[in-house]
Design a protein around this motif. Structure first.
Motif, PDB file in Angstrom:
ATOM      1  N   LYS A   1     -48.596 -43.208  -6.864  1.00 43.44           N
ATOM      2  CA  LYS A   1     -49.109 -42.676  -8.138  1.00 43.44           C
ATOM      3  C   LYS A   1     -50.622 -42.397  -8.055  1.00 43.44           C
ATOM      4  N   ARG A   2     -51.304 -43.232  -7.289  1.00 43.68           N
ATOM      5  CA  ARG A   2     -52.748 -43.034  -7.134  1.00 43.68           C
ATOM      6  C   ARG A   2     -53.027 -41.768  -6.321  1.00 43.68           C
ATOM      7  N   ILE A   3     -52.229 -41.570  -5.256  1.00 40.11           N
ATOM      8  CA  ILE A   3     -52.449 -40.402  -4.386  1.00 40.11           C
ATOM      9  C   ILE A   3     -52.075 -39.108  -5.115  1.00 40.11           C
TER      10      ILE A   3
ATOM     11  N   ASN B   1     -47.506 -47.984  -6.879  1.00 36.43           N
ATOM     12  CA  ASN B   1     -48.873 -47.738  -7.366  1.00 36.43           C
ATOM     13  C   ASN B   1     -49.637 -46.811  -6.427  1.00 36.43           C
ATOM     14  N   ASN B   2     -49.453 -47.005  -5.114  1.00 36.40           N
ATOM     15  CA  ASN B   2     -50.186 -46.158  -4.155  1.00 36.40           C
ATOM     16  C   ASN B   2     -49.781 -44.695  -4.282  1.00 36.40           C
TER      17      ASN B   2
ATOM     18  N   ASN C   1     -52.248 -37.577  -8.087  1.00 33.93           N
ATOM     19  CA  ASN C   1     -52.849 -37.570  -9.411  1.00 33.93           C
ATOM     20  C   ASN C   1     -52.789 -36.137  -9.956  1.00 33.93           C
TER      21      ASN C   1
ATOM     22  N   ASP D   1     -46.531 -52.240  -4.792  1.00 31.85           N
ATOM     23  CA  ASP D   1     -47.694 -51.625  -4.134  1.00 31.85           C
ATOM     24  C   ASP D   1     -47.402 -50.180  -3.762  1.00 31.85           C
TER      25      ASP D   1
END
Ligand SMILES: Nc1nc2c(ncn2[C@@H]2O[C@H](COP(=O)(O)OP(=O)(O)OP(=O)(O)O)[C@@H](O)[C@H]2O)c(=O)[nH]1
Length: 479
Positions: free
Chosen positions: A57-59, A54-55, A61, A51
């Motif tokens: 990597k999402r933030i 992924n978080n 961008n 988690d």
């Protein structure tokens, strides 16, 4: 200690990223993979690591980040936030209030360190002016009452227990009533250790809880049990309303990450960690300063708290004034060493300073450093008042140094080494002249804004300044 290694690996991964000429997806992936490996090695649950990965990597961008954005800063902040989220259940635990009676019940597996932790918890509060008391409701383990009694006597804390009574509910109720009448503000109930398979013992724990109506139930967990912590913590939480967690034995080569993440998953905050067998090897656990230390970013407020814990209130302005005046005598160095000794393990104190981590102080060096401090103090015990109070380091000529060596049973080379240390400290302090050091924690925010980064950078060792990112990094840190 595994957390120091974990912190070291994460810090290195971030530093490598910071050193890259261009920060792109590939650099970020390498950094995150390194952090994942470190977390999994420390036994943090896979789901949490995934988690976090992924978080971040999402933030971060890269397509959305406009040119001019400080990508390094954004990535570092995202990692910091994610690590904090991993350890923070989002709601604080019940906080007892001084002067108002609170009952705190301790539960946990056999041998997790409950009895030791009860005393540490009581002692911690007693030093802050509380009136704690201990109740031994562990009738299962022969010797449990003796152990609690011995600890309590050592710490001068009132205790209640019985060799004859076998009903823990009865003892707990009687103990709590006795101390309520005595207006004790922190009544701590120690219970027997139990395992999730032992249904009868779980029922007994539920009865003690129902009868004493504790304001807070603390689950004590040994950090070395790693991933198994998750199921155990859940089993306890399903039987009694656990409201907080204390993780013990964080000083060992334990898989501490597992315990920390598992308890976070049970949604109860970690309030303290045990870092050794001694009474004062016990630290308040605050997520942000903890992660900050883990990432080598320091914890100024924790450091100031430590200073305020060990230097008596009325002497604080005096000692800080002397240090900032820069006229350091050997007697001031003696007081300073005395305080360092009281601050607890040096590695721990180290990790509160930005750019340093407790990894820099391996266990064997810790012992060596403590021994060295003791030897320095023995040498100073052999000095005259004139020598101790002179602001002139040159007073310690050869014949005086020889006399000190003989008097303290040390080698002359050791005396010379101690005098070198003294000169080094005097030099650092002379650079601190005029520096406004915050004298209270509440001064941290207002006064630290007035600290001059140029001044502070002159005081810090060059290596440390480099680690923080030079003067610019220091300025950001002080902000
Ligand atoms: N190194 C280290 N040892 C600890 C720490 N906390 C407790 N211990 C040790 O762990 C052992 C077990 O501690 P106890 O306090 O007896 O554990 P307990 O949970 O009360 O045991 P039961 O009553 O049998 O369940 C003792 O040897 C303690 O000294 C810690 O933070 N670090």
């Amino acid at each position: 200690m595994v957390l120091a290694q974990l912190g070291g690996t994460i810090t290195r991964a971030i530093r490598q990223m910071n050193n890259a000429t261009i920060v792109d997806q590939k650099v970020l992936n390498e950094c995150l993979n390194e952090i994942n490996r470190a977390l999994l090695n420390a036994d943090v649950r896979f789901q949490l690591v995934r988690d976090m990965h992924n978080n971040v990597k999402r933030i971060v961008n890269f397509d959305d980040l406009a040119a001019g954005h400080n990508k390094r800063r954004i990535i570092q902040q995202a990692i910091f936030n994610e690590l904090c989220n991993m350890l923070d259940p989002g709601k604080p635990s019940f906080t007892p209030q001084k002067g108002k009676t609170s009952v705190i019940m301790f539960v946990g597996l056999q041998g997790s360190g409950k009895t030791t932790t009860c005393t540490k918890y009581a002692y911690y509060h007693q030093r802050k002016g509380w009136k704690p008391a201990l109740v031994c409701a562990d009738t299962f383990r022969a010797g449990a009452f003796d152990q609690l009694k011995q600890n309590a006597i050592k710490a001068k804390i009132p205790f209640y227990g019985s060799y004859a009574e076998s009903d823990p509910v009865k003892i707990a109720v009687e103990g709590v009533e006795t101390f309520k009448k005595e207006n004790r503000d922190l009544i701590i109930v120690d219970t027997s250790g139990r395992h999730k398979q032992e249904a009868a013992l779980f029922e007994e724990m539920r009865q003690v809880s129902e009868a004493t109506k504790p304001d807070l139930i603390v689950f004590v967990m040994d950090s070395s049990i790693g991933q198994a912590a998750f199921d155990q913590a859940l089993a306890f939480k399903q039987s009694v309303p656990v409201g907080a967690v204390i993780v013990t034995k964080m000083d060992g080569h334990a898989k501490g990450g597992g315990a920390l993440s598992a308890v976070a998953a049970t949604k109860s905050p970690v309030i303290f960690i045990g870092t050794g067998e001694h009474m004062d090897e016990f630290e308040v656990f605050d997520v942000k300063p903890f992660v900050s230390r883990l990432l080598g970013m320091g914890d100024w407020s924790g450091f100031m708290d430590k200073i305020h814990e060990v230097v008596p209130e009325d002497q604080q302005p005096e000692l800080l004034r002397k240090l900032s005046e820069g006229n350091i005598t050997l007697r001031i160095m003696y007081e300073y060493l005395q305080n360092i000794q009281k601050m607890g393990p040096i590695g721990q104190v180290f990790s509160m300073l930005p750019g340093l981590s407790s990894e820099l102080m391996p266990n064997d060096q810790e012992v060596e450093s403590q021994a060295k401090i003791k030897r320095y103090m023995t040498m100073m015990d052999s000095m005259t008042n004139e020598e101790l109070d002179s602001p002139n380091p040159k007073i310690m000529n050869e014949s005086r140094s020889m006399r000190v060596a003989r008097g303290s049973g040390c080698d002359i080379s050791e005396v010379m080494e101690m005098l070198e240390e003294y000169k080094r400290l005097a030099k650092i302090c002379s650079k601190m002249k005029g520096l406004k050091i915050p004298t209270r924690r509440c001064d941290m925010n207002t006064r630290s804004r007035n600290l001059n980064a140029q001044h502070v950078s002159g005081v810090l060792p060059p290596q440390m300044l480099k680690l923080i990112g030079g003067r610019g990094g220091l300025r950001n840190l002080m902000k």
